[in-house]
Design a protein around this motif. Structure first.
Motif, PDB file in Angstrom:
ATOM      1  N   UNK A  44       0.828  -1.207   0.000  1.00 23.92           N
ATOM      2  CA  UNK A  44       0.000   0.000   0.000  1.00 23.92           C
ATOM      3  C   UNK A  44       0.864   1.258   0.000  1.00 23.92           C
ATOM      4  N   UNK A  45       1.905   1.285   0.817  1.00 23.81           N
ATOM      5  CA  UNK A  45       2.789   2.459   0.864  1.00 23.81           C
ATOM      6  C   UNK A  45       3.477   2.679  -0.485  1.00 23.81           C
ATOM      7  N   UNK A  46       3.858   1.600  -1.163  1.00 27.19           N
ATOM      8  CA  UNK A  46       4.462   1.712  -2.489  1.00 27.19           C
ATOM      9  C   UNK A  46       3.501   2.306  -3.503  1.00 27.19           C
ATOM     10  N   UNK A  47       2.251   1.864  -3.453  1.00 27.32           N
ATOM     11  CA  UNK A  47       1.228   2.402  -4.366  1.00 27.32           C
ATOM     12  C   UNK A  47       0.980   3.883  -4.068  1.00 27.32           C
ATOM     13  N   UNK A  48       0.864   4.217  -2.781  1.00 24.28           N
ATOM     14  CA  UNK A  48       0.655   5.619  -2.386  1.00 24.28           C
ATOM     15  C   UNK A  48       1.833   6.473  -2.853  1.00 24.28           C
ATOM     16  N   UNK A  49       3.046   5.978  -2.644  1.00 25.53           N
ATOM     17  CA  UNK A  49       4.252   6.701  -3.079  1.00 25.53           C
ATOM     18  C   UNK A  49       4.195   6.973  -4.586  1.00 25.53           C
ATOM     19  N   UNK A  50       3.842   5.959  -5.363  1.00 26.11           N
ATOM     20  CA  UNK A  50       3.807   6.110  -6.823  1.00 26.11           C
ATOM     21  C   UNK A  50       2.747   7.103  -7.273  1.00 26.11           C
ATOM     22  N   UNK A  51       1.671   7.226  -6.519  1.00 26.93           N
ATOM     23  CA  UNK A  51       0.630   8.182  -6.888  1.00 26.93           C
ATOM     24  C   UNK A  51       1.029   9.620  -6.570  1.00 26.93           C
ATOM     25  N   UNK A  52       1.990   9.797  -5.669  1.00 29.33           N
ATOM     26  CA  UNK A  52       2.354  11.139  -5.231  1.00 29.33           C
ATOM     27  C   UNK A  52       3.689  11.636  -5.785  1.00 29.33           C
ATOM     28  N   UNK A  53       4.436  10.772  -6.490  1.00 28.37           N
ATOM     29  CA  UNK A  53       5.777  11.145  -6.940  1.00 28.37           C
ATOM     30  C   UNK A  53       5.971  10.852  -8.419  1.00 28.37           C
ATOM     31  N   UNK A  54       6.801  11.671  -9.051  1.00 26.99           N
ATOM     32  CA  UNK A  54       7.126  11.440 -10.463  1.00 26.99           C
ATOM     33  C   UNK A  54       8.004  10.202 -10.605  1.00 26.99           C
ATOM     34  N   UNK A  55       8.916  10.024  -9.633  1.00 25.84           N
ATOM     35  CA  UNK A  55       9.785   8.838  -9.626  1.00 25.84           C
ATOM     36  C   UNK A  55       8.951   7.646  -9.138  1.00 25.84           C
ATOM     37  N   UNK A  56       8.877   6.608  -9.947  1.00 24.19           N
ATOM     38  CA  UNK A  56       8.064   5.441  -9.608  1.00 24.19           C
ATOM     39  C   UNK A  56       8.963   4.331  -9.076  1.00 24.19           C
ATOM     40  N   UNK A  57       8.508   3.680  -8.013  1.00 27.47           N
ATOM     41  CA  UNK A  57       9.235   2.528  -7.488  1.00 27.47           C
ATOM     42  C   UNK A  57       8.457   1.260  -7.827  1.00 27.47           C
ATOM     43  N   UNK A  58       9.078   0.121  -7.654  1.00 32.20           N
ATOM     44  CA  UNK A  58       8.436  -1.166  -7.895  1.00 32.20           C
ATOM     45  C   UNK A  58       7.755  -1.611  -6.601  1.00 32.20           C
ATOM     46  N   UNK A  59       6.449  -1.379  -6.510  1.00 31.36           N
ATOM     47  CA  UNK A  59       5.705  -1.716  -5.291  1.00 31.36           C
ATOM     48  C   UNK A  59       5.740  -3.213  -5.010  1.00 31.36           C
ATOM     49  N   UNK A  60       5.887  -4.026  -6.057  1.00 34.36           N
ATOM     50  CA  UNK A  60       5.926  -5.475  -5.870  1.00 34.36           C
ATOM     51  C   UNK A  60       7.278  -5.923  -5.296  1.00 34.36           C
ATOM     52  N   UNK A  61       8.338  -5.258  -5.717  1.00 36.67           N
ATOM     53  CA  UNK A  61       9.656  -5.542  -5.140  1.00 36.67           C
ATOM     54  C   UNK A  61       9.661  -5.142  -3.659  1.00 36.67           C
ATOM     55  N   UNK A  62       9.058  -4.003  -3.353  1.00 33.78           N
ATOM     56  CA  UNK A  62       8.947  -3.554  -1.968  1.00 33.78           C
ATOM     57  C   UNK A  62       8.154  -4.569  -1.141  1.00 33.78           C
ATOM     58  N   UNK A  63       7.077  -5.077  -1.703  1.00 30.33           N
ATOM     59  CA  UNK A  63       6.255  -6.078  -1.027  1.00 30.33           C
ATOM     60  C   UNK A  63       7.058  -7.345  -0.754  1.00 30.33           C
ATOM     61  N   UNK A  64       7.814  -7.784  -1.738  1.00 31.46           N
ATOM     62  CA  UNK A  64       8.628  -8.985  -1.574  1.00 31.46           C
ATOM     63  C   UNK A  64       9.702  -8.774  -0.510  1.00 31.46           C
ATOM     64  N   UNK A  65      10.335  -7.603  -0.527  1.00 36.98           N
ATOM     65  CA  UNK A  65      11.336  -7.297   0.506  1.00 36.98           C
ATOM     66  C   UNK A  65      10.691  -7.332   1.891  1.00 36.98           C
ATOM     67  N   UNK A  66       9.450  -6.870   1.973  1.00 36.07           N
ATOM     68  CA  UNK A  66       8.745  -6.885   3.258  1.00 36.07           C
ATOM     69  C   UNK A  66       8.465  -8.312   3.726  1.00 36.07           C
ATOM     70  N   UNK A  67       8.152  -9.195   2.797  1.00 37.27           N
ATOM     71  CA  UNK A  67       7.923 -10.601   3.171  1.00 37.27           C
ATOM     72  C   UNK A  67       9.161 -11.161   3.865  1.00 37.27           C
ATOM     73  N   UNK A  68      10.338 -10.788   3.362  1.00 36.42           N
ATOM     74  CA  UNK A  68      11.596 -11.325   3.882  1.00 36.42           C
ATOM     75  C   UNK A  68      12.256 -10.428   4.932  1.00 36.42           C
ATOM     76  N   UNK A  69      11.638  -9.296   5.297  1.00 35.99           N
ATOM     77  CA  UNK A  69      12.345  -8.299   6.111  1.00 35.99           C
ATOM     78  C   UNK A  69      12.810  -8.820   7.469  1.00 35.99           C
TER      79      UNK A  69
END
Length: 197
Positions: A44-69
């Motif tokens: 959710x934070x990745x999606x929110x970030x992408x909606x508010x910033x010109x620079x887009x991150x990979x929300x799915x990569x962030x999600x995967x990193x969170x699974x393993x954090x």
């Protein structure tokens, strides 16, 4: 003939590692459950970030990193935050142990897959914005746990709730503020009220 890997069998044991182990808990939480919640919040934070910033991150990569954090906790166990951050010496020592444990887990993965897993398993390899949003998701999950304990009448979590909330606000993170305003209030509702749209 392929060689076998113990990686997934090993990290599946995260379900046996209890969180908040030095505190009386009304609601059981293990590292596997916590990691799932952090992953959903991080997405959710990745999606929110992408909606508010010109620079887009990979929300799915962030999600995967969170699974393993917290995967390294299968080696280290869960260190309670007040102990982990008791002093700079404790913080640095634990960070060193955590990094070593992450590298040991990575070594369990077949060599051909290690570079892909390194991108999500080794926290220091993540770009700074991913690390920030991952920390935010982790803290949001902890805040929600504290608030659930307080609703269950467990005052043991009063100080933790206040401290975590302050740390979240100190991040000055628009994505955190959005989550707290839009999603967090519903966690206070009963199932019957959640079903009323």
């Amino acid at each position: 003939m392929l060689s076998t890997s113990h990686f997934f069998a090993y990290i599946s044991r995260l379900r046996w590692i209890k969180r908040w182990s030095l505190m009386r808990n009304a609601i059981h939480e293990d590292v596997a459950v916590h990691s799932w919640e952090v992953a959903t919040i991080a997405h959710a934070l990745g999606v929110i970030y992408n909606q508010q910033n010109a620079e887009v991150i990979d929300a799915y990569k962030l999600t995967t990193a969170a699974i393993y954090h917290d995967a390294s906790e299968v080696i280290t166990g869960d260190m309670p935050t007040p102990v982990k951050y008791h002093s700079d010496a404790m913080k640095q020592a634990y960070k060193g142990v955590e990094k070593k444990a992450q590298r040991e887990l990575l070594a369990l993965i077949p060599k051909a897959m290690q570079s892909d897993f390194s991108e999500v398993l080794i926290e220091e390899d993540l770009p700074e914005i991913y690390q920030t949003l991952l920390k935010a998701a982790d803290r949001l999950s902890a805040l929600l746990k504290c608030r659930a304990e307080l609703r269950a009448g467990n005052k043991e979590f009063e100080r933790a709730e206040k401290d975590i909330y302050i740390r979240l606000k100190d991040m000055n993170c628009l994505e955190v503020d959005y989550f707290l305003e839009v999603f967090a209030p519903a966690y206070e509702l009963s199932l019957d009220n959640l079903l009323e749209v």
